[in-house]
Every structure is written in structure tokens, then in C-alpha cells.
Design an enzyme around this catalytic site. Sequence first.
Site, mmCIF file in Angstrom:
data_model
loop_
_atom_site.group_PDB
_atom_site.id
_atom_site.type_symbol
_atom_site.label_atom_id
_atom_site.label_comp_id
_atom_site.label_asym_id
_atom_site.label_seq_id
_atom_site.Cartn_x
_atom_site.Cartn_y
_atom_site.Cartn_z
ATOM 1 N N HIS A 136 -35.622 1.164 14.006
ATOM 2 C CA HIS A 136 -36.970 1.658 13.734
ATOM 3 C C HIS A 136 -37.377 1.530 12.259
ATOM 4 C CE1 HIS A 136 -35.459 5.262 11.688
ATOM 5 N NE2 HIS A 136 -34.440 5.128 12.522
ATOM 6 N N HIS A 145 -34.946 -14.411 7.147
ATOM 7 C CA HIS A 145 -34.230 -14.862 8.347
ATOM 8 C C HIS A 145 -33.113 -13.863 8.659
ATOM 9 C CE1 HIS A 145 -31.628 -18.261 10.364
ATOM 10 N NE2 HIS A 145 -31.837 -17.241 11.173
HETATM 11 C C1 LIG Z 1 -22.328 -16.672 2.303
HETATM 12 C C2 LIG Z 1 -22.596 -18.146 2.502
HETATM 13 C C3 LIG Z 1 -24.116 -18.390 2.537
HETATM 14 C C4 LIG Z 1 -21.968 -18.863 1.327
HETATM 15 O O1 LIG Z 1 -22.097 -20.226 1.465
HETATM 16 P P1 LIG Z 1 -21.532 -21.186 0.282
HETATM 17 O O2 LIG Z 1 -22.213 -20.828 -0.998
HETATM 18 O O3 LIG Z 1 -21.659 -22.588 0.764
HETATM 19 O O4 LIG Z 1 -20.040 -20.697 0.146
HETATM 20 P P2 LIG Z 1 -18.673 -21.511 0.333
HETATM 21 O O5 LIG Z 1 -18.520 -21.917 1.769
HETATM 22 O O6 LIG Z 1 -18.622 -22.586 -0.721
HETATM 23 O O7 LIG Z 1 -17.586 -20.395 0.011
HETATM 24 C C5 LIG Z 1 -17.394 -19.902 -1.304
HETATM 25 C C6 LIG Z 1 -16.389 -18.767 -1.250
HETATM 26 O O8 LIG Z 1 -16.984 -17.651 -0.567
HETATM 27 C C7 LIG Z 1 -16.189 -17.287 0.587
HETATM 28 N N1 LIG Z 1 -17.109 -16.939 1.661
HETATM 29 C C8 LIG Z 1 -18.135 -17.701 2.140
HETATM 30 N N2 LIG Z 1 -18.772 -17.050 3.110
HETATM 31 C C9 LIG Z 1 -18.162 -15.866 3.263
HETATM 32 C C10 LIG Z 1 -18.383 -14.767 4.130
HETATM 33 N N3 LIG Z 1 -19.385 -14.778 5.024
HETATM 34 N N4 LIG Z 1 -17.583 -13.694 4.021
HETATM 35 C C11 LIG Z 1 -16.551 -13.680 3.113
HETATM 36 N N5 LIG Z 1 -16.285 -14.707 2.258
HETATM 37 C C12 LIG Z 1 -17.089 -15.779 2.340
HETATM 38 C C13 LIG Z 1 -15.398 -18.550 0.918
HETATM 39 O O9 LIG Z 1 -14.233 -18.239 1.638
HETATM 40 C C14 LIG Z 1 -15.128 -19.082 -0.457
HETATM 41 O O10 LIG Z 1 -14.083 -18.328 -1.028
HETATM 42 P P3 LIG Z 1 -13.024 -19.005 -2.066
HETATM 43 O O11 LIG Z 1 -13.847 -19.432 -3.254
HETATM 44 O O12 LIG Z 1 -12.089 -17.866 -2.347
HETATM 45 O O13 LIG Z 1 -12.424 -20.140 -1.334
HETATM 46 C C15 LIG Z 1 -22.039 -18.685 3.851
HETATM 47 O O14 LIG Z 1 -20.630 -18.826 3.827
HETATM 48 C C16 LIG Z 1 -22.403 -17.824 5.041
HETATM 49 O O15 LIG Z 1 -21.782 -16.800 5.351
HETATM 50 N N6 LIG Z 1 -23.482 -18.266 5.707
HETATM 51 C C17 LIG Z 1 -24.008 -17.637 6.865
HETATM 52 C C18 LIG Z 1 -24.193 -18.689 7.950
HETATM 53 C C19 LIG Z 1 -25.023 -18.195 9.086
HETATM 54 O O16 LIG Z 1 -25.241 -17.023 9.261
HETATM 55 N N7 LIG Z 1 -25.535 -19.117 9.859
HETATM 56 C C20 LIG Z 1 -26.435 -18.765 10.943
HETATM 57 C C21 LIG Z 1 -27.496 -19.790 11.026
HETATM 58 S S1 LIG Z 1 -28.606 -19.454 12.342
#
Ligand SMILES: CC(C)(COP(=O)(O)OP(=O)(O)OC[C@H]1O[C@@H](n2cnc3c(N)ncnc32)[C@H](O)[C@@H]1OP(=O)(O)O)[C@@H](O)C(=O)NCCC(=O)NCCS
Length: 208
Positions: A136, A145
Site C-alpha cells: 500500500h 523498473h
Molecule cells: C547489481 C548488478 C546490477 C551489478 O551489475 P554489474 O555492475 O555488471 O556487476 P558485476 O556482475 O560486474 O559484479 C561486480 C561485483 O558485484 C557482485 N554482485 C553483482 N551482483 C550482485 C548481487 N545481486 N548481489 C551480491 N553481489 C553482487 C559480483 O559478484 C561482483 O563481485 P566481485 O567483484 O567480488 O567479483 C547486477 O549484478 C544485478 O544484480 N542485476 C539485476 C538483474 C536483474 O534483476 N535482472 C532482471 C531483468 S528483468
Amino acid sequence: MDRSRLLILGASGHGRVVADIASCLNRYEQIAFLDDDEGKTSAMGHPVLGTIAMVDRYLEDFDLFVAVGNNLVRQRIQLGLKSRQARLATLVHPSAVLGSEVSLGEGTAVMAGAVINCGSIVGRGCIINTSASLDHDNVLEDFVHISPGAHLAGTVHVGECTWIGIGACVINNLRLAGGCRIGAGAVVVSDIVEKGTYVGVPARRRRS
Ligand SMILES: CC(C)(COP(=O)(O)OP(=O)(O)OC[C@H]1O[C@@H](n2cnc3c(N)ncnc32)[C@H](O)[C@@H]1OP(=O)(O)O)[C@@H](O)C(=O)NCCC(=O)NCCS
């Protein structure tokens, strides 16, 4: 019933889910796409009429929907269309549940199984993705998003263009700044005042 035509900008996965919603609604006599992949001629049985740059030639005959996942790109395209007097659709899957006194801005999509509880205000160009929930009195500013399966408790305020990742949770009565990325599975337990990427349980700002 007078049925209109819908032109979806973007024929990727997100655009195809949007087309599915539009088909379920039985509101459109034709659904078509624009997409910048010039090799793509159809998607989901609907024609791709050209690239997004060609949109002006369709403004008269179609309602438009910007189906681009990236919040900033969606914002740029949608605001550009608005300034050219385009008619923008708002699409809600029939299986979504909307409480009373919920308002949705134009260009917003609410996907299958989403729940938006009473008193919530969702801005323009937002995506409330599959099985996400807003409890709510949430306020989502424009071009937010909420990814699949993310849950916001009551009275959460989310700033413009923030992206809440799949399966993330936000506890009640918090404010999240605009321009943030909240990682998949994160649990937000305190206000976020600074733009950035936040991950983990509890969610912490990622320094990079
Ligand atoms: C948070 C996020 C945006 C970061 O993306 P990014 O900048 O490309 O990050 P990377 O993949 O390069 O990861 C960088 C570091 O963050 C960590 N990390 C990334 N996402 C994480 C998460 N959700 N939770 C915890 N750690 C995370 C990685 O393990 C990495 O750690 P390291 O440096 O110790 O190896 C992405 O991982 C994420 O969670 N995206 C959500 C995707 C989603 O919801 N999609 C739905 C689409 S409809």
C-alpha cells in the site's frame, strides 16, 4: 468497440512480453514493432515495420509503447515521443491485481501476476515486472523498473529511473534515491540517499 493499433518500440524479450499483454487485452486490431535490428522482420507473428528512428511516420495511426528495459533509454525515447504528441499506451496484464486508488502513468507496463496495493502511485514509463509486488501507498517516480519477484513493503518511495533487481525486497517506510541499481536478491532496510549500486543482505553500496 473501436479498436486501435499498437506499435511497440523494441522487439527484444521485454518487447515480446509487452506484445503478449497487448494480445491478451483484445484491445488492438493490429500489433506491430519497431526495432533497430534491421534483420528482424517479425516477432511473435507481428511485423517489424522498421527502425525506431522511423517512428514519426506511425504517430497518426498507432498508439505507442516504449518496450526498452534500460530505464534511461526508455526515458529518452518516451519523453521524445511525448514532445511530438504521440499517444502512449499503458498496459496491464489481466492477471495483475490492482487495489483501489492506484494510479499508473502513461507508458507503464504491469506484467503477469504483479500486485499493486491500494493507494500506490506509479509514474510514467515504469515496469512492474512479473510477480513483483508493491504494497500500500508506494510512490514510484517515472521510469522505475521493479524486476520480477521483487517486493516493496508499504509506503516505499522510489526515485526516478531506479532499477530494483530480481527478487530484491525493500522494507516499509523507506525512500530510495533516483538513478540507483538495487542488485538481485538484495534486502534494503534503510533509506538510500545517494545514487549508486547496492547489493547484498542488508543492501550496501558497492564501491567500484
Ligand atoms: C547489481 C548488478 C546490477 C551489478 O551489475 P554489474 O555492475 O555488471 O556487476 P558485476 O556482475 O560486474 O559484479 C561486480 C561485483 O558485484 C557482485 N554482485 C553483482 N551482483 C550482485 C548481487 N545481486 N548481489 C551480491 N553481489 C553482487 C559480483 O559478484 C561482483 O563481485 P566481485 O567483484 O567480488 O567479483 C547486477 O549484478 C544485478 O544484480 N542485476 C539485476 C538483474 C536483474 O534483476 N535482472 C532482471 C531483468 S528483468
